[in-house]
Design a protein around this motif. Sequence first.
Motif, mmCIF file in Angstrom:
data_model
loop_
_atom_site.group_PDB
_atom_site.id
_atom_site.type_symbol
_atom_site.label_atom_id
_atom_site.label_comp_id
_atom_site.label_asym_id
_atom_site.label_seq_id
_atom_site.Cartn_x
_atom_site.Cartn_y
_atom_site.Cartn_z
ATOM 1 N N ARG A 1 4.587 9.215 2.421
ATOM 2 C CA ARG A 1 4.414 9.963 1.173
ATOM 3 C C ARG A 1 4.626 9.059 -0.030
ATOM 4 N N ASP A 2 3.744 9.222 -0.990
ATOM 5 C CA ASP A 2 3.868 8.529 -2.269
ATOM 6 C C ASP A 2 3.701 9.605 -3.336
ATOM 7 N N SER A 3 4.792 10.103 -3.870
ATOM 8 C CA SER A 3 4.846 11.268 -4.758
ATOM 9 C C SER A 3 4.322 12.491 -4.015
ATOM 10 N N ASP A 4 3.590 13.353 -4.685
ATOM 11 C CA ASP A 4 3.119 14.587 -4.060
ATOM 12 C C ASP A 4 1.704 14.467 -3.525
ATOM 13 N N SER A 5 1.228 13.355 -3.337
ATOM 14 C CA SER A 5 0.129 12.830 -2.639
ATOM 15 C C SER A 5 -1.083 13.686 -2.352
ATOM 16 N N GLU A 6 -2.181 13.198 -2.841
ATOM 17 C CA GLU A 6 -3.462 13.743 -2.441
ATOM 18 C C GLU A 6 -4.517 12.649 -2.367
ATOM 19 N N ILE A 7 -4.100 11.427 -2.116
ATOM 20 C CA ILE A 7 -5.036 10.384 -1.702
ATOM 21 C C ILE A 7 -4.782 10.164 -0.226
ATOM 22 N N THR A 8 -5.805 10.198 0.581
ATOM 23 C CA THR A 8 -5.663 9.888 1.991
ATOM 24 C C THR A 8 -6.481 8.654 2.300
ATOM 25 N N ALA A 9 -5.962 7.806 3.179
ATOM 26 C CA ALA A 9 -6.647 6.571 3.539
ATOM 27 C C ALA A 9 -6.699 6.436 5.046
ATOM 28 N N GLY A 10 -7.885 6.173 5.565
ATOM 29 C CA GLY A 10 -8.054 5.825 6.965
ATOM 30 C C GLY A 10 -8.397 4.355 7.040
ATOM 31 N N VAL A 11 -7.800 3.632 7.989
ATOM 32 C CA VAL A 11 -8.081 2.212 8.133
ATOM 33 C C VAL A 11 -8.479 1.914 9.572
ATOM 34 N N ALA A 12 -9.420 0.972 9.728
ATOM 35 C CA ALA A 12 -9.860 0.538 11.046
ATOM 36 C C ALA A 12 -10.374 -0.881 10.910
ATOM 37 N N GLY A 13 -9.672 -1.830 11.529
ATOM 38 C CA GLY A 13 -10.077 -3.216 11.392
ATOM 39 C C GLY A 13 -10.046 -3.617 9.929
ATOM 40 N N ALA A 14 -11.187 -4.071 9.412
ATOM 41 C CA ALA A 14 -11.271 -4.484 8.007
ATOM 42 C C ALA A 14 -11.939 -3.422 7.142
ATOM 43 N N SER A 15 -12.054 -2.202 7.650
ATOM 44 C CA SER A 15 -12.704 -1.113 6.907
ATOM 45 C C SER A 15 -11.688 -0.045 6.524
ATOM 46 N N THR A 16 -11.943 0.613 5.399
ATOM 47 C CA THR A 16 -11.093 1.727 4.981
ATOM 48 C C THR A 16 -11.953 2.807 4.344
ATOM 49 N N ALA A 17 -11.562 4.050 4.538
ATOM 50 C CA ALA A 17 -12.206 5.195 3.888
ATOM 51 C C ALA A 17 -11.116 5.972 3.171
ATOM 52 N N LEU A 18 -11.449 6.459 1.964
ATOM 53 C CA LEU A 18 -10.442 7.126 1.138
ATOM 54 C C LEU A 18 -10.935 8.469 0.642
ATOM 55 N N GLU A 19 -9.981 9.385 0.472
ATOM 56 C CA GLU A 19 -10.249 10.662 -0.168
ATOM 57 C C GLU A 19 -9.219 10.837 -1.280
ATOM 58 N N ILE A 20 -9.694 11.013 -2.505
ATOM 59 C CA ILE A 20 -8.830 11.047 -3.678
ATOM 60 C C ILE A 20 -8.944 12.404 -4.358
ATOM 61 N N ALA B 1 -1.826 1.481 5.805
ATOM 62 C CA ALA B 1 -2.629 2.481 5.107
ATOM 63 C C ALA B 1 -1.966 2.903 3.802
ATOM 64 N N ARG B 2 -0.634 2.955 3.783
ATOM 65 C CA ARG B 2 0.057 3.383 2.563
ATOM 66 C C ARG B 2 -0.141 2.386 1.423
ATOM 67 N N VAL B 3 -0.387 1.101 1.762
ATOM 68 C CA VAL B 3 -0.660 0.101 0.727
ATOM 69 C C VAL B 3 -2.026 0.369 0.103
ATOM 70 N N VAL B 4 -3.000 0.728 0.933
ATOM 71 C CA VAL B 4 -4.327 1.073 0.429
ATOM 72 C C VAL B 4 -4.230 2.296 -0.476
ATOM 73 N N VAL B 5 -3.417 3.268 -0.078
ATOM 74 C CA VAL B 5 -3.205 4.477 -0.882
ATOM 75 C C VAL B 5 -2.636 4.113 -2.253
ATOM 76 N N ALA B 6 -1.616 3.259 -2.280
ATOM 77 C CA ALA B 6 -0.985 2.886 -3.547
ATOM 78 C C ALA B 6 -1.973 2.161 -4.456
ATOM 79 N N ALA B 7 -2.778 1.259 -3.879
ATOM 80 C CA ALA B 7 -3.770 0.532 -4.669
ATOM 81 C C ALA B 7 -4.806 1.490 -5.245
ATOM 82 N N ASP C 1 -4.291 -0.477 16.283
ATOM 83 C CA ASP C 1 -3.260 0.246 15.535
ATOM 84 C C ASP C 1 -3.909 0.816 14.287
ATOM 85 N N SER C 2 -4.211 2.110 14.314
ATOM 86 C CA SER C 2 -4.952 2.712 13.209
ATOM 87 C C SER C 2 -4.064 3.050 12.010
ATOM 88 N N ASP C 3 -2.777 2.659 12.049
ATOM 89 C CA ASP C 3 -1.923 2.781 10.867
ATOM 90 C C ASP C 3 -2.031 1.540 9.990
#
Length: 203
Positions: free
Chosen positions: A137-156, A108-114, A91-93
């Motif tokens: 969506r968290d406000s007008d959002s421009e942080i994106t988070a990808g999650v896979a297992g115990a790894s995450t990648a972010l674009e801010i 993923a949205r929790v990672v975005v908020a953090a 589940d990649s969400d």
Amino acid sequence: MTEHDQPDHTDRRDRDTLPCCTSVDVLLTQVADGRGADRDVHQQGCVHCQAALAEYDRLLSPLRDLAAEQVIAPEGPMEEALARIRSAIDDSDYATVRTADGVTRVAARVVVAAARHSAEGVPGVRVALSRDLSGHRDSDSEITAGVAGASTALEITLAADFGRPLHQLADDVRRAVVATVRHLTDLEPVQVTVLIDDVFTEP
């Protein structure tokens, strides 16, 4: 819509693909063949592919260690190991943190908020916009988070105050986000991309 933006995948049924529609098996084969670092144009800009490639690389590491010892693994156990790895991000969400006491799943949205909260605490950052690609969506959002297992990648994407060297600001944001995400979620931020979209000259 940019090349990284994707439609809402909250109702996605096909767990054999990531939210960006990349095949999980293609990425797994890429890493198993030792080509995890050879990323195409899409993978270089996709947080979902970056997280999945890093997680597969981490999970396949023990098998590579065996191969380095020139031990020929029987085909059955190898296939079983690959099946377990494939199911590790079914589940990649949600990210999945496994411990001896149980499993914790982090959206993923929790990672975005953090990440947003951490980035906005860095001196010189005026605002960090946040959104994760699974459609939350968290406000007008421009942080994106990808999650896979115990790894995450972010674009801010952020707006900065004028006068601060921007490369230094980006480094400070990366360090803060990595530390916060690790501390709050126990996930490993494998890549943090910082986009400075605007500069404010007034208080």
